[in-house]
Write a protein that holds these residues in place. Sequence first.
Motif, PDB file in Angstrom:
ATOM      1  N   GLY A   1       0.796  -1.222   0.000  1.00  0.00           N
ATOM      2  CA  GLY A   1       0.000   0.000   0.000  1.00  0.00           C
ATOM      3  C   GLY A   1       0.823   1.265   0.000  1.00  0.00           C
ATOM      4  O   GLY A   1       0.439   2.279  -0.586  1.00  0.00           O
ATOM      5  N   SER A   2       1.982   1.233   0.663  1.00  0.00           N
ATOM      6  CA  SER A   2       2.822   2.432   0.740  1.00  0.00           C
ATOM      7  C   SER A   2       3.296   2.902  -0.625  1.00  0.00           C
ATOM      8  O   SER A   2       3.620   4.089  -0.794  1.00  0.00           O
ATOM      9  CB  SER A   2       4.032   2.174   1.647  1.00  0.00           C
TER      10      SER A   2
ATOM     11  N   TYR B   1       1.585   3.489  -3.020  1.00  0.00           N
ATOM     12  CA  TYR B   1       0.561   4.374  -3.568  1.00  0.00           C
ATOM     13  C   TYR B   1       0.283   5.581  -2.675  1.00  0.00           C
ATOM     14  O   TYR B   1      -0.516   6.450  -3.052  1.00  0.00           O
ATOM     15  CB  TYR B   1      -0.741   3.587  -3.756  1.00  0.00           C
ATOM     16  N   THR B   2       0.939   5.641  -1.499  1.00  0.00           N
ATOM     17  CA  THR B   2       0.632   6.718  -0.547  1.00  0.00           C
ATOM     18  C   THR B   2       1.851   7.466  -0.045  1.00  0.00           C
ATOM     19  O   THR B   2       1.708   8.564   0.506  1.00  0.00           O
ATOM     20  CB  THR B   2      -0.100   6.140   0.678  1.00  0.00           C
TER      21      THR B   2
ATOM     22  N   THR C   1     -10.276   2.882  -4.563  1.00  0.00           N
ATOM     23  CA  THR C   1      -9.135   2.045  -4.200  1.00  0.00           C
ATOM     24  C   THR C   1      -8.079   2.847  -3.462  1.00  0.00           C
ATOM     25  O   THR C   1      -7.466   2.361  -2.504  1.00  0.00           O
ATOM     26  CB  THR C   1      -8.530   1.407  -5.464  1.00  0.00           C
ATOM     27  N   GLN C   2      -7.853   4.079  -3.886  1.00  0.00           N
ATOM     28  CA  GLN C   2      -6.850   4.921  -3.228  1.00  0.00           C
ATOM     29  C   GLN C   2      -7.162   5.075  -1.734  1.00  0.00           C
ATOM     30  O   GLN C   2      -6.251   5.120  -0.906  1.00  0.00           O
ATOM     31  CB  GLN C   2      -6.797   6.301  -3.897  1.00  0.00           C
TER      32      GLN C   2
ATOM     33  N   MET D   1      -5.502   2.351   0.340  1.00  0.00           N
ATOM     34  CA  MET D   1      -4.077   2.061   0.212  1.00  0.00           C
ATOM     35  C   MET D   1      -3.283   2.273   1.501  1.00  0.00           C
ATOM     36  O   MET D   1      -2.228   1.673   1.683  1.00  0.00           O
ATOM     37  CB  MET D   1      -3.467   2.900  -0.915  1.00  0.00           C
ATOM     38  N   ASP D   2      -3.766   3.141   2.383  1.00  0.00           N
ATOM     39  CA  ASP D   2      -3.038   3.352   3.634  1.00  0.00           C
ATOM     40  C   ASP D   2      -3.650   2.586   4.797  1.00  0.00           C
ATOM     41  O   ASP D   2      -3.297   2.808   5.958  1.00  0.00           O
ATOM     42  CB  ASP D   2      -2.925   4.836   3.972  1.00  0.00           C
TER      43      ASP D   2
ATOM     44  N   TYR E   1      -3.943  -3.372   4.002  1.00  0.00           N
ATOM     45  CA  TYR E   1      -3.262  -3.404   2.708  1.00  0.00           C
ATOM     46  C   TYR E   1      -1.764  -3.103   2.856  1.00  0.00           C
ATOM     47  O   TYR E   1      -1.086  -2.812   1.879  1.00  0.00           O
ATOM     48  CB  TYR E   1      -3.904  -2.397   1.743  1.00  0.00           C
TER      49      TYR E   1
ATOM     50  N   GLY F   1       0.001  -5.184   0.726  1.00  0.00           N
ATOM     51  CA  GLY F   1      -0.573  -5.231  -0.602  1.00  0.00           C
ATOM     52  C   GLY F   1      -1.731  -6.201  -0.701  1.00  0.00           C
ATOM     53  O   GLY F   1      -2.208  -6.749   0.294  1.00  0.00           O
TER      54      GLY F   1
END
Length: 373
Positions: A16-17, A19-20, A338-339, A342-343, A347, A350
């Motif tokens: 997840g990281s 994407y954030t 989805t965003q 992500m944090d 997730y 992932g």
Amino acid sequence: MTATELPPSLISTLPGSSYTDPQIFALEQEKIFEAMWFCVVRAADLDAPGKFRTVQVGRESVLVTRSRDHTIKAFLNICRHRGARICTEESGEVKRNFQCPYHAWTYGLDGKLVAAPNLTSMPDVDRTAYGLVPVHVREWLGYVWVCLADDPPSFEDDVIGAATERLGDPHAIDHYQADELAVGRRIRYEVRANWKLIIENFMECYHCATIHPELTEVLPEFAGGYAAQYYVGHGAEFATEAEGFTLDGSAGVERIPGVSEEQDRRYYAITVKPQVFINLVPDHVIVHRMYPLAVDRTVVECDWLFIKDVVESGTDLSRSVELFHRVNVQDFEACDRTQLGMDSRAYARGGVLVPSEHHIGAFHEWVTERLCG
């Protein structure tokens, strides 16, 4: 269950990281967007000397213009004197020169320093050396592509090669004559999601039966979950009852003359990393250009290209445009949703990819290799 214990049918995604984390995004700006060929503007939008467009490429603002010799030039949008941004408008037109509004340093359309207060008293100032910093430029499919790298990668391999790899034929995309088409419609989307989520979404069709009812009516094989990009050279066939690639399956507009019989009644999709999607159907071409602006914000410009005579005649294009506009809205809403996850701690390691999405794993490997290189 850890990633090493996944069943064979599943493979891991990025964590997840990815994407954030702003630091990861900053590294992507440096290692990907500023190092690769980046599609910035439709060349026809700069149809006269002095027309310009400013575009964010990685961490840099890039000024793209048509010079007096009618060639396209691109420069870093920064004055060489004290670093002020020269053009703050997204697009516009100047008569002869670009002038910094701070101290009036003035540059020709070729980037050369042509004037500045007291410049004649400084004969040792080389007007070319202190001109705007140039950026590498190429044109393909009627679009301007730039590269900020000092030594850009092969355009033929990285950009044109992506189309060849997807279609299985180096000349297949030429049949659509994209450089000769005209923009029938342009829509700009603000997506509250990381750029990678948008690419991942475009590459797969596992979601198509869930959120794209209009698309699967025209392309019924997509309801099975396998996207056209999953197979080299494959184009999704139109439904038997569909006359064209339109919202209601009715006939579209005049077919592009170069499209072959094998390409007729088929849809092809191409991803050109890092930020372009090309969609090919017999009577029009749809081009997406992504501009990643933050770790969780991406602007997408989408052009619908048709034969010039069709556009100039005022033909109603709404049914052709509306089909993929709905697809875009549906996709981008999914990416926004989805965003938001992500944090989440759920997730942190992932998610997973099912077999019809396994090719996304190659994209994840590519991103990882770029950032580690």
